[in-house]
Structures are given as structure tokens and as C-alpha cells.
Design a protein around this motif. Structure first.
Motif, short mmCIF file in Angstrom:
data_model
loop_
_atom_site.label_atom_id
_atom_site.label_comp_id
_atom_site.label_asym_id
_atom_site.label_seq_id
_atom_site.Cartn_x
_atom_site.Cartn_y
_atom_site.Cartn_z
N ALA A 144 0.82 -1.22 0.00
CA ALA A 144 0.00 0.00 0.00
C ALA A 144 0.85 1.27 0.00
CB ALA A 144 -0.95 0.00 1.21
N LEU A 145 1.85 1.32 -0.87
CA LEU A 145 2.69 2.51 -0.99
C LEU A 145 2.06 3.50 -1.98
CD1 LEU A 145 6.23 0.84 -1.24
CD2 LEU A 145 5.01 1.61 0.80
N TYR A 146 2.32 4.78 -1.76
CA TYR A 146 1.82 5.81 -2.67
C TYR A 146 2.80 5.92 -3.86
CZ TYR A 146 -1.17 7.08 1.23
OH TYR A 146 -2.09 7.05 2.25
N PRO A 147 2.35 5.57 -5.07
CA PRO A 147 3.29 5.50 -6.21
C PRO A 147 3.89 6.85 -6.60
CG PRO A 147 1.02 5.24 -6.96
CD PRO A 147 0.98 5.21 -5.47
N HIS A 148 3.17 7.96 -6.31
CA HIS A 148 3.65 9.28 -6.75
C HIS A 148 4.59 9.92 -5.73
CE1 HIS A 148 0.26 10.00 -4.11
NE2 HIS A 148 0.66 11.26 -3.96
N MET A 149 4.76 9.26 -4.57
CA MET A 149 5.62 9.83 -3.51
C MET A 149 6.97 9.14 -3.48
SD MET A 149 3.20 10.25 -0.17
CE MET A 149 1.71 11.24 -0.16
N SER A 150 7.97 9.87 -3.04
CA SER A 150 9.30 9.28 -2.85
C SER A 150 9.26 8.33 -1.65
CB SER A 150 10.33 10.38 -2.60
OG SER A 150 10.08 11.00 -1.34
N PHE A 203 11.09 8.58 0.96
CA PHE A 203 11.11 9.44 2.15
C PHE A 203 9.69 9.87 2.52
CE2 PHE A 203 11.16 13.39 4.47
CZ PHE A 203 12.26 13.29 5.32
N ASP A 204 8.94 10.32 1.52
CA ASP A 204 7.58 10.82 1.80
C ASP A 204 6.63 9.69 2.17
OD1 ASP A 204 8.30 13.45 1.38
OD2 ASP A 204 7.80 13.40 -0.76
N ASN A 205 6.83 8.51 1.58
CA ASN A 205 6.00 7.36 1.96
C ASN A 205 6.21 7.00 3.42
OD1 ASN A 205 4.23 5.57 0.07
ND2 ASN A 205 5.85 6.34 -1.28
N ALA A 224 7.49 -0.30 3.50
CA ALA A 224 6.27 -0.53 4.27
C ALA A 224 6.59 -0.72 5.75
CB ALA A 224 5.52 -1.74 3.72
N MET A 225 7.68 -1.43 6.03
CA MET A 225 8.12 -1.62 7.41
C MET A 225 8.55 -0.28 8.02
SD MET A 225 7.86 -4.75 8.46
CE MET A 225 8.93 -4.63 9.89
N GLY A 226 9.26 0.52 7.22
CA GLY A 226 9.72 1.82 7.71
C GLY A 226 8.58 2.73 8.09
N ARG A 227 7.51 2.70 7.29
CA ARG A 227 6.34 3.51 7.58
C ARG A 227 5.72 3.12 8.92
NH1 ARG A 227 2.23 3.14 2.88
NH2 ARG A 227 2.18 1.01 3.68
#
Length: 390
Positions: free
Chosen positions: A86-92, A94-96, A144-147
Motif C-alpha cells: 500500500a505505498l503511494y506511487p507518486h511519492m518518494s 522518504f515521503d512514503n 512498508a516496514m519503515g512507515r
């Protein structure tokens, strides 16, 4: 950190289907607990109830000392890692990683510090400016883990996070996730259908079947002392051989009779098993508790039987032998039929079972062989209830 406690938790849908029934589970502070079971057993539903994504029909859920049944997901202070990342494809990257902190209005300096700290732990510093499409599957999993890490939650919930990775990367990532959880000490509930994943990662493993908790224990105790025939057949790869048999002889000198095979076992005087003398039981034997007699010094004839190899799989460190035996196999509902997958048929005369023998064995496809049983390693189950007989 916090404990997560489920007391009589039940999920009932409007159509009457009950996905989870009176689940009692206590996840200790800092523990890595794995919830495992076949597809449709209710494990993901249980996870989603803890996350607040499914409503609890009955029972109570506590995170720490607080009952959170009526709390919104955002108020439960948990972080979830999904199967599809579930990552945001348009974000880096860092931003994710820092997006949840931005929503929580954490100041920029702290976001910067937390994201870089998480990236350092996960070895993502060199890709912080990339988009998810530019990452490998393993790197996306780490993002995803970092988030989840940056939020510093009371608990992690992970829903089959490695199922989209190839086999080699799955092995690497499960070791990394287990090590990361130990380093962070965050209470973690991890859902998987892969019992090898469950056994290698969890401090404890909880086995579900059809919405009911079958057993929760350490991986080794689950393997060595299954409480019932379902756990016995589900945990282990290759699976435990389960067959119908009879107990014969006397409590002092008992025998196990499986088809035409009869082997002597140690005395059962004073044990619950003595009550089953002369009765039919389910007999369980793990593949590694049989050995090719050729590789055994002075094999005991009273615990040896003859058979023939239907299929031999040489894996280098061991040999998997599929052999025929005129015994009635005990089929566990929802268990995976490995023999059917390999194209091996079970006819009425001889069913197919599995032994794991020494790589020094000369056995080949179609060859006759004698197998020696470690008679102290038999498992016995009540044929009516499926419960273990100790």
C-alpha cells in the motif's frame, strides 16, 4: 509497547456466517506472535478486528489496559503492514515513510530524524529519493516496514507481508523482520498461511482452524506435542504421517498395529494411553522418525518393517521417500494433500506415506527398503475427538 488481549472475540456476519468464534489470545508485551492456519480459517479477520477494520460481534479487545472495541483504527495506536505494501506511487520513499507523521502534524525536524533513523535500520538511505516503481520487491517491503516503525506504535500488525515475494527473498526477509522486531521490542502479531514462516519467526505460534483456536505454544512445543490431530497434520513439512491403527499387547509390553505392520513400543503402564488397549486410535509419526535400516547399526527387528519406495526425492542433506503401506490414512480436513500434488495416488490396498532418511541411504525409485521406526516418537490421538493421548 503494550499487551494485546482478546477475550471471547467473535466475528459474525449479517448472513449468519461466523468467521471467528470465542477467540482467547494474550499477546505479551514485546512478543512476536504468529497466527497461522489454512485459507479461510479466520486469521486475517482476527487481525482486522484488532486493527479496527472489522467490527467485533462479541467479546472484548484490550490494547494495554484499555478496551478498544469502539475505538477508531487511528486511535488504537497500532501500525499495520499489508500484503500489497500500500505505498503511494507518486511519492518518494522518504515521503512514503514519513506520510503518517505529516498527517499527525509532527514537526519537520522530527519527521526528518525519524525517517532517517528508520531508513538506517532498514538500509534504505540510498533510495530515499526514489519512487516505489524504481524499487525491488524487497525494498518496497522495507519501505512498508519503515512507515510502521516511524510511528513508534504500541503494536505491529502484519498481514502476510511476504506473500508477494519470490522464495529466496522470502527467506531473507523473514529473517530480517524477525531480527528487526527483536531489536525494536515492539509487540507484533503476524498472520501467515505458511507454517514454515510461522515456525521460524514466532516466539509463539497460534494455530486457527475454521475460526477456532486449536493451540498456541512455542514453535518447538507445537511441533513435538500437538494438542490435536489438526495441529499434528498442519504443522511440519513434509507433514506428519497420520493413519488409523490399533494398540495391542499389554500395558507393560504394548504394540502398535498399522495395517499388516506391528511394532513394539515402550511400556504405557500408568499412562492415559493404557485405556486405549485393544481400541482403534489415530497413529502419528513424523517423516524424520523413520530411517533406512541400511544406514542404522544393528537395527532392531521389532521396530522395522519392509516396504517399497514409490518416489525418492534427493535434497542433498536428506532424502524424502514416499512409500506404500497397507494402512488406512487418516485425512485431516483442510490439510494440503502433497501426494495428490505429486501425482501419487492412494489406492485401497496401499496408501502413500513419507519418510525423511539419511543422504547416505542408497534407496532409489521403485526399490524395496526396510524402515526402522523411532518408537519413542509415536503420537496417538483419540479417533472420535481428535485430541492427543499423552
Amino acid at each position: 509497547m503494550a499487551t494485546v488481549t482478546l477475550e471471547g472475540v467473535t466475528k459474525r456476519y449479517p448472513n449468519g456466517f461466523q468467521a471467528v468464534t470465542e477467540l482467547d489470545l494474550d499477546i505479551r508485551d514485546g512478543e512476536f506472535l504468529v497466527l497461522v492456519g489454512p485459507s479461510g480459517c479466520g486469521k486475517s479477520t482476527a487481525l482486522r478486528m484488532i486493527a479496527g477494520l472489522e467490527e467485533i460481534s462479541d467479546g472484548s479487545l484490550r490494547i494495554g489496559d484499555t478496551v478498544v472495541n469502539d475505538y477508531e483504527p487511528k486511535d488504537r495506536d497500532i501500525a499495520m503492514v499489508f500484503q500489497n505494501y500500500a505505498l503511494y506511487p507518486h511519492m518518494s520513499v522518504f515521503d512514503n515513510i514519513g506520510f503518517a507523521l505529516k498527517l499527525a502534524k509532527v514537526n519537520k525536524a522530527e519527521i526528518e530524524e525519524r525517517v532517517h533513523r528508520a531508513a538506517g535500520i532498514l538500509e534504505l538511505e540510498s533510495v530515499l529519493n526514489r519512487k516505489p516503481a524504481q524499487l525491488s520487491g524487497g525494498q518496497r517491503q522495507r519501505v512498508a516496514m519503515g512507515r510502521a516503525i516511524v510511528r513508534q506504535p504500541k503494536a505491529f500488525l502484519m498481514d502476510e507481508p511476504l506473500s508477494n515475494l519470490d522464495a529466496k527473498l522470502r527467506v531473507q526477509m523473514r529473517a530480517e523482520i524477525a531480527g528487526l522486531q527483536r531489536d525494536l521490542g515492539v509487540t507484533t502479531l503476524y498472520v501467515t498461511h505458511d507454517q514454515v514462516e510461522a515456525m521460524t519467526m514466532g516466539d509463539r505460534v497460534a494455530v486457527l482452524n475454521k475460526g477456532y483456536l486449536m493451540q498456541v505454544d512455542s514453535p518447538q512445543d507445537l511441533y513435538d506435542s500437538p494438542d490435536n490431530v489438526f495441529v499434528a497434520g498442519f504443522i511440519g513439512s513434509p507433514a506428519m504421517n497420520l493413519m488409523e491403527g490399533n494398540l495391542g499387547g499389554t500395558a507393560k509390553e504394548p504394540t502398535v498395529e498399522i495395517g499388516s505392520v506391528s511394532v513394539s513400543i515402550p511400556s504405557i503402564e500408568g499412562k492415559d494411553l493404557a485405556d486405549y488397549l485393544g481400541k482403534k486410535v489415530v497413529v502419528g509419526l513424523r517423516p524424520e522418525d523413520m530411517e533406512d535400516a541400511v544406514t542404522v547399526d544393528n537395527p532392531d527387528a521389532s521396530r522395522t518393517f519392509s516396504t517399497s519406495a514409490r518416489l525418492v526425492e534427493s535434497l542433498g542433506s536428506e532424502i524424502i521417500v514416499h512409500f506404500g503401506l497397507d494402512a488406512e490414512p487418516y485425512v485431516v480436513a483442510d490439510a494440503i494433500d502433497d501426494e495428490a500434488e505429486k501425482g501419487l495416488s492412494n489406492d485401497l490396498d496401499t496408501a502413500t506415506f513419507v519418510a525423511r532418511v539419511s543422504p547416505r541411504s542408497p534407496v532409489r525409485n521403485g526399490a524395496d527398503l526396510d524402515l526402522v521406526i523411532d518408537v519413542a516418537r509415536f503420537h496417538f490421538f483419540d479417533i472420535s475427538t481428535g485430541s492427543a493421548i499423552r
